[in-house]
Structures are given as structure tokens and as C-alpha cells.
Write an enzyme that holds these catalytic residues in place. Structure first.
Site, PDB file in Angstrom:
ATOM      1  N   ASP A  50      -2.729   8.764  -1.836  1.00  0.00           N
ATOM      2  CA  ASP A  50      -2.186   7.546  -1.241  1.00  0.00           C
ATOM      3  C   ASP A  50      -1.433   6.696  -2.257  1.00  0.00           C
ATOM      4  O   ASP A  50      -2.025   6.199  -3.205  1.00  0.00           O
ATOM      5  CB  ASP A  50      -3.354   6.748  -0.661  1.00  0.00           C
ATOM      6  CG  ASP A  50      -2.920   5.510   0.087  1.00  0.00           C
ATOM      7  OD1 ASP A  50      -1.730   5.383   0.386  1.00  0.00           O
ATOM      8  OD2 ASP A  50      -3.784   4.667   0.367  1.00  0.00           O
ATOM      9  N   ASP A  93       5.055   4.783   1.316  1.00  0.00           N
ATOM     10  CA  ASP A  93       3.616   4.944   1.489  1.00  0.00           C
ATOM     11  C   ASP A  93       3.261   6.321   2.044  1.00  0.00           C
ATOM     12  O   ASP A  93       3.430   6.594   3.228  1.00  0.00           O
ATOM     13  CB  ASP A  93       3.113   3.850   2.429  1.00  0.00           C
ATOM     14  CG  ASP A  93       1.604   3.827   2.551  1.00  0.00           C
ATOM     15  OD1 ASP A  93       0.952   4.686   1.947  1.00  0.00           O
ATOM     16  OD2 ASP A  93       1.092   2.950   3.258  1.00  0.00           O
TER      17      ASP A  93
END
Length: 396
Positions: A105, A286
Site C-alpha cells: 500500500d 494509491d
């Protein structure tokens, strides 16, 4: 559940957990570690689908092996593709190594996995770290907590040896969850954050920083490539960039601040008309978000222009009409990154097509968009910590 019901990551303690996707490639150098990623779709709460998942896992048992190219130090791991929307990668923790599947992430900075300390039922459905079985484990008597849109977790901090392929981070700080809720249907065990240290809820040194500090990688970069249509092929790379994963040259974009992977975006347009970000805005790259997220009014206007019809939490279009829909152009640092309808229209498990753009439920003082996997499947992305910039190029 999740804010987008298809994403995973942390932007702040209020920020929603997003279904994360591991993509993969990284920036320059000979010392490159490549890890294939797994695409996974949301695991629904039905007996039949859980049975299908269990059968799939039995038929596709994970077996770890390493492959490398002579002189390149490239390590590749096979990963599972459970269905379609999540990209997962394998790491090991401890001595001897215990294996976990984690979401990589770029919007968070902490590494955590379930532990045998955990008393929540959700932990039992995942691999739990057994600290007593690791000779190199050290418990740090420090607790932390993270609140996600999908749930929450509380944990204790420990240290141990963490491996990502051939990369080894010695005495790495990581979290061992003691309480979890909202993670029952997520197929990965934990999360590996790749953002800046200031994003850490544990207040420690993230794994990528340790890899840099310990000299495990020769260039302070990582990158993601996300496959578009096949279950295999997605990779996250550390310490170098494999140019075979993108076309043309990398376009470098400076970060707004050397704190998060956010850049300035000039505008969003369709048919040469600006439809959002008219005065410039912020964009977060992201890998932990499956969709593209933006402010409600601007997202609704975009969906209206596309001609999408609301149905539940999603907006649908006729699959037969996808080829006639316009591209959406994201202009970043003066360069257009077109996203064709074939990229932003996603076919669900029932064969219907929905638009992969959704309202961001977390309000912000400035206009901000999250460019998740819908965008990153189209564009190979490189994250350069040495120069605080992001590189983008058309993915192959």
C-alpha cells in the site's frame, strides 16, 4: 464495510481501508527484486462462494520458489489470482520464516499481520504470526491502533527479520494485531505500507526505509505494474526499473510534499472539456485503492456525462456501449494520461459493467482525487524516494 467496498489503505486514522492492489515495478539499478502480484475480487459472504474459494485454494496450492536472471538479482514469486480486484504479494517474517500474503500500500507506512495474541474471530480465518516459533523475534511493549472505514485493528509492536523475495530487513518493526474487526472477507493476511515514515501509526521506521538504510537495495525506488487481463504478470519491484513493463519514457512528477505520494494534477477532461480539477487539485497515487475516488459533486457530474445509471452503490452502463464511451484525460504536470472506457468500465461477476469511479466519502478542505488501480493498470508507476517524485509511463 470498506468505503469503496473494493479498496484498502490508510490515509489518516479516519481514512477508509481500501482494497489494495499490489502492482509492480520499481526504478533504476541492477539490483532489482521483482514480485508478481495476485489479482483478487471481493470475497462475498455466501456459502457457495466461500466453498468456491476454498476449492480454488486447494487446487492452486501456493508453493514458494525463486527465479532469478543472471547478473540482475531479480527474484520472482508466484502469486494467486483469486478473481479480479486485489493484488497480493508474499513476504515472510521470523526465523524460520513464516509466510504471509499482504497488500502493498502506497498510502500507508506500517507493516502488520495477525498474531496468536488476537482474540477476534476474524484472525482465525487468516495466517497468524507465532512469535514463540521465531528465534529472532523481540516484543516491543508498545501498542497502537488504526481505524479504517472497513473496520479497526489494535496491536502490539514487535521486531523480527522480514523478507520480500531476496530482500531482507533485519530487526524490522512490525505490528501484531490483537483485535480486528471488519476484515473477515479480505483474502490477504495483512498490509505492508510503502509511504513515508510520517504516515506510520507505530511511529517506527517503515520497511522500505530500513531496506534503504541497511543497503539492501542499490537505488531508493520501487514501482508497480498491474496486469490488465491475465491472472499472472503483476509485479512490485524494489531497487530498479525493468523497462520492458512500459512504453516510451518515464514522465517524472514532483511530489507536493515529501510526506505522501501526492502530486499536483492540472485538470480532468472529457472530449476536450474540463469536467473536474478546473483550477488544479491534488492526486494521490494509491495502490491500496481499486477505483478512482473524487469529490461527490464532481464524480456525479462525470458519471452523468458518461451516461451511467445508479444501481445500489455503483453506476452501470451497457457493456455493449463501452466501446462508444469517451476517454477521460487526467493531465498531470502538463502531460495527458488518457483513460479509455475499456479501462474505467469494469465487468462484475454477473457480467454487468459498472464505472470504476466513485465518490470519496472522506471530505477534504481541498479538491483531491485518489488514482487507484483503475488508473494504475493503465500506467506503470515508479516511486522515487531519493528525489521525492513519481514516474509514470504507459504500461505494456
Amino acid at each position: 464495510m470498506l468505503r469503496t467496498r473494493t479498496s484498502l489503505s490508510t490515509w489518516s486514522q479516519e481514512r477508509n481501508m481500501k482494497w489494495l492492489v499490489l502492482l509492480g515495478l520499481v526504478a533504476f539499478s541492477e539490483c532489482i527484486v521483482k514480485i508478481p502480484l495476485t489479482r483478487v475480487q471481493i470475497i462475498r459472504k455466501t456459502r457457495s462462494e466461500k466453498k468456491m474459494l476454498n476449492n480454488f485454494l486447494k487446487e492452486h496450492a501456493y508453493s514458494l520458489y525463486l527465479t532469478s536472471s543472471p547478473g540482475s538479482k531479480i527474484t520472482t514469486h508466484p502469486l494467486r489470482n483469486i478473481q479480479d480486484m486485489i493484488y497480493m504479494g508474499n513476504i515472510t517474517i521470523g526465523t524460520p520464516p513464516q509466510e504471509f500474503q499482504v497488500a502493498f500500500d502506497t498510502a500507508s507506512a506500517d507493516l502488520w499481520v495477525p498474531s496468536i495474541f488476537c482474540t477476534s474471530p476474524t484472525c482465525a480465518s487468516h495466517v497468524m504470526f507465532r512469535h514463540l516459533e521465531s528465534s529472532t523475534f523481540r516484543l516491543i511493549r508498545k501498542t497502537f491502533g488504526i481505524v479504517y472505514g472497513s473496520g479497526r485493528m489494535k496491536g502490539v509492536v514487535g521486531r523480527d527479520t522480514v523478507r520480500i523475495g531476496d530482500l531482507v530487513s533485519v530487526d524490522q518493526q512490525f505490528g501484531l494485531s490483537m483485535e480486528q474487526s471488519g476484515f473477515e472477507e479480505l483474502p490477504f493476511d495483512g498490509v505492508l505500507g510503502l509511504s513515508y515514515p510520517n504516515m506510520s501509526f507505530m511511529g517506527g521506521i517503515p520497511i522500505f526505509d530500513n531496506l534503504m538504510n541497511q543497503g539492501a537495495i542499490s537505488e531508493p525506488v520501487f514501482a508497480f505494474y498491474l496486469s490488465k487481463s491475465k491472472p499472472e504478470g503483476s509485479v512490485v519491484m524494489f531497487g530498479g526499473v525493468d523497462k520492458s513493463y512500459y512504453q516510451g519514457t518515464l514522465n517524472w512528477v514532483p511530489l507536493i510534499q515529501a510526506r505522501t505520494w501526492r502530486v499536483h494534477m492540472d485538470r480532468i477532461s472529457m472530449n476536450r472539456q474540463t469536467i473536474a480539477c478546473s483550477g488544479g487539485c491534488e492526486a494521490l497515487l494509491d495502490t491500496g485503492t481499486s477505483l478512482i475516488l473524487g469529490p461527490r459533486s464532481l464524480v456525479n457530474n462525470t458519471l452523468r456525462l458518461i451516461g451511467a445509471t445508479p444501481r445500489g452503490s455503483k453506476h452501470y452502463v451497457s457493456c455493449s456501449a463501452v466501446n462508444t464511451l469517451p476517454s477521460i484525460d487526467f493531465t498531470i504536470n502538463g502531460i495527458n494520461y488518457p483513460l479509455p472506457a475499456q479501462a474505467y468500465a469494469i465487468k462484475d461477476s454477473r457480467g454487468n459493467c459498472y464505472i470504476g469511479i466513485r465518490e470519496d466519502s472522506v471530505s477534504k478542505s481541498t479538491e483531491m482525487w485518489t488514482l487507484g488501480d483503475v488508473f494504475l493498470r493503465q500506467y506503470f508507476s515508479v516511486y522515487d524516494r531519493g528525489n521525492d517524485r513519481i514516474g509514470l509511463a504507459k504500461a505494456v
